[in-house]
Design a protein around this motif. Structure first.
Motif, PDB file in Angstrom:
ATOM      1  N   SER A  86       0.834  -1.219   0.000  1.00  0.00           N
ATOM      2  CA  SER A  86       0.000   0.000   0.000  1.00  0.00           C
ATOM      3  C   SER A  86       0.864   1.265   0.000  1.00  0.00           C
ATOM      4  CB  SER A  86      -0.964   0.004   1.197  1.00  0.00           C
ATOM      5  OG  SER A  86      -0.258   0.174   2.423  1.00  0.00           O
ATOM      6  N   LEU A  87       2.157   1.116   0.240  1.00  0.00           N
ATOM      7  CA  LEU A  87       3.096   2.254   0.197  1.00  0.00           C
ATOM      8  C   LEU A  87       3.637   2.530  -1.201  1.00  0.00           C
ATOM      9  CD1 LEU A  87       5.138   1.366   3.397  1.00  0.00           C
ATOM     10  CD2 LEU A  87       3.746   3.420   3.082  1.00  0.00           C
ATOM     11  N   GLN A  88       3.330   1.669  -2.164  1.00  0.00           N
ATOM     12  CA  GLN A  88       3.947   1.801  -3.489  1.00  0.00           C
ATOM     13  C   GLN A  88       3.705   3.176  -4.120  1.00  0.00           C
ATOM     14  OE1 GLN A  88       3.180  -1.219  -6.445  1.00  0.00           O
ATOM     15  NE2 GLN A  88       4.993  -0.577  -7.565  1.00  0.00           N
ATOM     16  N   GLY A  89       2.510   3.704  -4.042  1.00  0.00           N
ATOM     17  CA  GLY A  89       2.228   5.017  -4.621  1.00  0.00           C
ATOM     18  C   GLY A  89       3.083   6.111  -4.001  1.00  0.00           C
ATOM     19  N   LEU A  94       7.855   9.639  -4.347  1.00  0.00           N
ATOM     20  CA  LEU A  94       9.133  10.103  -3.800  1.00  0.00           C
ATOM     21  C   LEU A  94      10.258   9.924  -4.810  1.00  0.00           C
ATOM     22  CD1 LEU A  94       9.030   8.861  -0.097  1.00  0.00           C
ATOM     23  CD2 LEU A  94       9.236  11.234  -0.860  1.00  0.00           C
ATOM     24  N   CYS A  95      10.279   8.779  -5.489  1.00  0.00           N
ATOM     25  CA  CYS A  95      11.312   8.538  -6.514  1.00  0.00           C
ATOM     26  C   CYS A  95      11.197   9.568  -7.634  1.00  0.00           C
ATOM     27  CB  CYS A  95      11.187   7.131  -7.084  1.00  0.00           C
ATOM     28  SG  CYS A  95      11.843   5.859  -5.996  1.00  0.00           S
ATOM     29  N   ALA A  96       9.990   9.803  -8.104  1.00  0.00           N
ATOM     30  CA  ALA A  96       9.791  10.757  -9.204  1.00  0.00           C
ATOM     31  C   ALA A  96      10.203  12.163  -8.774  1.00  0.00           C
ATOM     32  CB  ALA A  96       8.329  10.743  -9.657  1.00  0.00           C
ATOM     33  N   TRP A  97       9.834  12.559  -7.566  1.00  0.00           N
ATOM     34  CA  TRP A  97      10.209  13.888  -7.082  1.00  0.00           C
ATOM     35  C   TRP A  97      11.722  14.000  -6.976  1.00  0.00           C
ATOM     36  CZ3 TRP A  97      12.918  16.459  -3.427  1.00  0.00           C
ATOM     37  CH2 TRP A  97      12.664  17.820  -3.300  1.00  0.00           C
ATOM     38  N   GLY A  98      12.357  12.961  -6.442  1.00  0.00           N
ATOM     39  CA  GLY A  98      13.811  12.968  -6.301  1.00  0.00           C
ATOM     40  C   GLY A  98      14.520  13.057  -7.639  1.00  0.00           C
ATOM     41  N   GLU A  99      14.022  12.329  -8.634  1.00  0.00           N
ATOM     42  CA  GLU A  99      14.624  12.389  -9.969  1.00  0.00           C
ATOM     43  C   GLU A  99      14.478  13.789 -10.568  1.00  0.00           C
ATOM     44  OE1 GLU A  99      12.595   9.231 -11.965  1.00  0.00           O
ATOM     45  OE2 GLU A  99      13.523   7.725 -10.665  1.00  0.00           O
TER      46      GLU A  99
END
Length: 132
Positions: A86-89, A94-99
């Motif tokens: 349920s944390l995947q979204g 977070l990954c997209a923001w970091g990139e």
């Protein structure tokens, strides 16, 4: 059960996934079961003690499963359980923001990210954009 009260829901979330390594561990587990040694290889800067501690906390918080294979030598793997998935979204966001942050601050994110399963995906996505 804890009797702690929170001021805002994000505090409860950060109790579970906060810190330097937990989100990183969880992101790697979205790519499948991992042994402790595999996680250590993917995160060379983490100490073995810290990795073990973070895995225990994630297990206690009920977001990962520890799978013990009855063999010699013993084999232990970790995976996200249903609640952990349920944390995947959140993790994807977070990954997209970091990139995007890396692109904004440093330029090309692929030169700033270590080679791993995530950068391989980014490379293939970038190649797909070029081909279009």
């Amino acid at each position: 059960m804890q009797t702690r009260k929170y001021n805002i829901g994000v505090e409860a979330a950060l109790d579970v996934i906060g810190g330097k390594w937990k989100c990183v561990i969880l992101c790697y587990l979205t790519r499948g079961r991992k042994r402790t040694s595999e996680l250590k290889r993917l995160m060379p800067q983490i100490t073995q003690k810290m990795l073990t501690q973070q895995l225990r906390e994630l297990e206690q918080d009920g977001v990962i499963n520890r799978i013990i294979h009855n063999q010699v030598p013993p084999k232990v793997e970790y995976e996200l359980n249903e609640y952990g998935w349920s944390l995947q979204g959140i993790l994807d966001a977070l990954c997209a923001w970091g990139e995007n942050h890396i692109d904004r601050v440093y330029g090309d994110k692929l030169t700033m990210l270590e080679d791993n399963v995530f950068t391989e995906e980014l490379k293939s996505q970038d190649n797909g954009k070029i081909a279009e």
